[in-house]
Design a protein around this motif. Sequence first.
Motif, PDB file in Angstrom:
ATOM      1  N   SER A 484       0.847  -1.187   0.000  1.00  8.97           N
ATOM      2  CA  SER A 484       0.000   0.000   0.000  1.00  8.97           C
ATOM      3  C   SER A 484       0.881   1.235   0.000  1.00  8.97           C
ATOM      4  O   SER A 484       2.045   1.192   0.418  1.00  8.97           O
ATOM      5  CB  SER A 484      -0.920   0.020   1.232  1.00  8.97           C
ATOM      6  OG  SER A 484      -0.165   0.147   2.421  1.00  8.97           O
ATOM      7  N   SER A 485       0.295   2.315  -0.488  1.00 10.08           N
ATOM      8  CA  SER A 485       1.024   3.587  -0.529  1.00 10.08           C
ATOM      9  C   SER A 485       0.044   4.717  -0.212  1.00 10.08           C
ATOM     10  O   SER A 485      -1.046   4.782  -0.802  1.00 10.08           O
ATOM     11  CB  SER A 485       1.655   3.807  -1.905  1.00 10.08           C
ATOM     12  OG  SER A 485       2.268   5.077  -1.971  1.00 10.08           O
ATOM     13  N   VAL A 590      -6.707  -1.248   8.837  1.00 12.47           N
ATOM     14  CA  VAL A 590      -5.585  -0.325   8.657  1.00 12.47           C
ATOM     15  C   VAL A 590      -5.461   0.535   9.910  1.00 12.47           C
ATOM     16  O   VAL A 590      -6.450   1.032  10.450  1.00 12.47           O
ATOM     17  CB  VAL A 590      -5.795   0.583   7.424  1.00 12.47           C
ATOM     18  CG1 VAL A 590      -4.655   1.605   7.312  1.00 12.47           C
ATOM     19  CG2 VAL A 590      -5.878  -0.242   6.158  1.00 12.47           C
TER      20      VAL A 590
END
Length: 771
Positions: A484-485, A590
Amino acid sequence: MPIHGRKTCAALLASCAITMPLHAQPAGASTMPEASSAQGDGLQDIVVTAQKRAENLQNVPISVTAVGGSTVQNLQITTLQGLYGKVPNIQLNNFSNTPNSAVITIRGIGVIEPDPYAGNTVSIVIDGVPQYFSMGALVDLYDVERIEILRGPQGTLFGANTTGGVVNIVTNQPSGTFGGKVETTYGNWKRFDIKGALDFPIVGDLLAGKVTVAHTQRDGYVTNAVDGSDMGSRNVTIYRGALKFTPSADFDATLGGEYVRARNGAPIVVNGAYPGEALYLASGTDGMYAGPCQSPSSRCKAPDKYRSARNADIPDDSDMNSYKVNLAANWRNTALGDLTSITAYKSFNLLEYTDQDGATASFFPARRYTKGRQFSQELRSAFDLADNINVVTGLFYLDTHYMHDQGNKLNFAAPGLFNRNLQDQDNHSVSGFAQAYYHPTDRLQVQGGIRYSYEKTSMLASSVTSISPTGATDFFGTGTNLISSVSPARATKSWRNVGWKLGADYEIADRTMIYASWARGFKSGGFVGRIGIPQDLGPFDPEKIDTFEGGIKADLLDRKVRLNLSAFYTNYRDMQIAQIYFTEIGGVPVQGNTILNAGSAHIKGFEFEATALPMAGLTLTGSLAYLNAKYADFPYTDPLTISPANPEGVETNLKGARLQNSPRWSATAAINYTLPLGDRGKAVFNLSYSYVAEKYFTAVLNTPRTTIQPTHLADGNVDFYPFNDKFSIGLWGRNLFDKRYLVSCYDSPGLTGFCGYAPPREYGVTSKISF
């Protein structure tokens, strides 16, 4: 005192501020009184610049404690953190995994976040220059004239981000007379210090210079369970120089520079996991040390022997370089009053590696690199608007920039899992201020101040998570697969604020003053740099504070007794509170990091400080402080209640809960006795005790793991002057009874507790010579 007498006194004090060393402390100024504590047969006046003008401390209508340079030497304090427990209602801490970052809380107001984006509520000011960054702010203290600790909002004279208070440090400046001093110390943990300062004239009375060098080193007092080596060693050298140019009685300019080189051991994290948590370690499970936290229902406890672990792959490095230069110029008796200009530039870089799990296996290592710079300019004028009206007015500009690069290996979650966070922030601040003092009668003074501030902040932050198929990665995430970014566009926002102060003080009798004030301060808004999702970036808004304070300062019994008492009430609004939370993105949990303007608080308390001279050569000091700091409104969602089935979690209101880093009680007591030896010699004995009640630290909720136990510390020293004041040799000890305490513990439920230990007993011998 007539008005003309006040002016004469002010002029004399301004002169004394340059030439007179401090020998005695005001009431409660130090828990260890100094050898020469009498002026004639009474307590000595102390000159401070707490209101940006030289004044007798007993005439300053705010709660201030001053600690003289010789007290710092007697206590063998090497950094500001050594004053922990010595000053009422101030907490001086650091984080276990980022020990170079200062965590300072005054009267319950402080920032519990190591990264620079969170800002400060307590400003550290050195020779008139505010230190914007908390990294490296635990200042090394050698050749210091005095330290002034101002409690409560100081926004009118010192600007934004001083809602808690100010720590004002004044170093010794060139005197123009040839002389110097050398000091050496040897102590346990292989401590060795050598320090010296040299004053010298260069061109008669026109140009004078000063050079100061100080080196301190010691081994760490925590044992590495991996190989038996020490952890947390310290090796710091300071180089400081100054030139003072005095072409006339009405002008002087001082150019100063400093380089600090620190090559310390890596930060120590003691594993505080409970059985069943992801990073739990214990003697029987990993062949490791027993951690300080044994049960979720009980407070953690420091063991008799300090042990942690550092993986062999983690460099034992915490390297910091700091450079600064400043130019201070003073013009007296001009058409615009007495003018002062202070121009300063500072830069630093810090590289450190941390074994954040405290284990032999590579579960959670981190690399942090930060570099930053600041430039500031202050122009100030002090003038008499009338015979009974004095004014201080000025302009201030500050420009800062920092870059932060942090890499975390998350092997405890999955082999090869890695996260890298980048932060790039610019901040600009401009303000104008004025404070006036009106004397309607000889004994009454009324003051009013106002400051307009403009702040602009720009942040570029990103976070990348990746994994290596081979289970290995470096600290830069090369050769890995992207998971992920998070990289939102650079964000910019500005804020404007008007703060003020109103106050009055009245001399009800000779050397007895009562005072009252109302001050409003603010802490600027900003952006979150350590982001987990794009919304984390913010911005978060400013917080505001109103403090109402009243007090009395009195010298009694022919100046044999000094009593100072201050009481306060604070209304704290739009509090910036750092939170860790969890959410779902595409069905995947997250973790997020944010700062919310979610709370308000009411804070009240008092500080009582006393000094007494019961007989020749004997000085007694003591203090007592009370603090009731609680949330008035704080809707809070516990991250542990968030789940796929309940993504919003369970919200509760923490109204009535205590604030972080806010012990209810603190107290000090000290004795100083000077014993004559022959015609010219003497022995000086100092003994002090400090108490800080239970508090909790580095967590929103007061959980058992984040609770810090009450502390009881005793320090002492004896110095022998066999011939005169030019030479001494002394024995000293800190934490004389070798009490073992935790100094911090961050609670990460389900993962671990990141804990740190307070220093054990330290002792040694110090020799000093001056010429």
